[in-house]
Write an enzyme that holds these catalytic residues in place. Structure first.
Site: not given
Length: 235
Positions: A48, A59, A126
């Site tokens: 990340f 999420c 999304r």
């Protein structure tokens, strides 16, 4: 609470790297060198740390908003989570506004959009950055030709082919067709099919070889050597 804390921490980590990437651009550093150096710190790890145009999917956006709401209910401000949400919202359209400063207008320009899904390997849209950017491009009169190997059918439900706002949008199964005679190209998803495109092909196909890469797919030096005007995140 544990699930929210984990996902919000990762969202915060992504937003932090994007914030640092934006600073790198200002001072002439390279975010990929910074991320590599950070990865050697065992307390931080290598995951990340990749800069880009923000997180999407189900999420991180949902869980950051949920934990922020839970805190507000009990009269507490999660300032770090709020900052992550704010940074991510701005990051999604950072390339559009960077391109806006470079272009006089998008009116009637052919804009190649490569990648629509929020990440490769899915048709999930999304919170995908492509939605925000394409909305802005259409409002500014762009003629978009979009490519995605998986997500185009889903995207057509949001943006049917034809005239939308002041612009137009169409779709193609061929990257080359999207790039052909394009005035500008935006990359929003790091599909392997897009990674395989050679800088020389981009130069030859586009009317104006001008690329805004939101996923840092290409090597800036190779793009420059091929004669492509290339902008990415934090480099």
């Amino acid at each position: 609470m544990t699930k929210y804390a984990c996902n919000d921490f990762l969202a915060l980590k992504i937003s932090y790297m994007n914030d640092i990437a934006n600073l790198c651009e200002k001072i002439g550093a390279n975010i990929e060198d910074v991320a590599k150096g950070m990865s050697y710190d065992a307390r931080i790890g290598a995951n990340f740390l990749k800069a880009g145009i923000g997180y999407g999917g189900s999420c991180f956006p949902k869980d950051t908003k949920a934990l922020k709401f839970q805190a507000q209910k009990v009269g507490y401000r999660l300032r770090t989570v709020e900052a992550a949400v704010d940074v991510n919202a701005d990051q999604k359209t950072a390339l559009f506004y960077k391109a806006s400063n470079r272009m006089i207008s998008f009116e009637h320009l052919k804009v190649a959009v490569l990648g629509l899904a929020f990440k490769p390997g899915t048709d999930d849209l999304r919170e995908a950055p492509s939605i925000d950017n394409i909305s802005l491009l259409l409002k500014n009169g762009a003629d978009i030709v979009a490519y995605d190997p998986v997500a185009m059918n889903n995207f057509k439900k949001k943006f049917p082919e034809g005239v939308v706002e002041r612009g137009t949008i169409s779709y193609t199964n061929q990257i080359e067709e999207a790039l052909k005679d394009a005035n500008i190209c935006f990359i929003f998803t790091e599909w392997k099919e897009i990674k395989k495109v050679e800088p020389e092909a981009i130069k030859q196909l586009m009317r104006t070889p001008l690329v805004y890469d939101g996923r840092n797919i290409f090597d800036p030096e190779k793009m420059k050597a091929a004669g492509v005007e290339y902008y990415s995140i934090g480099r």
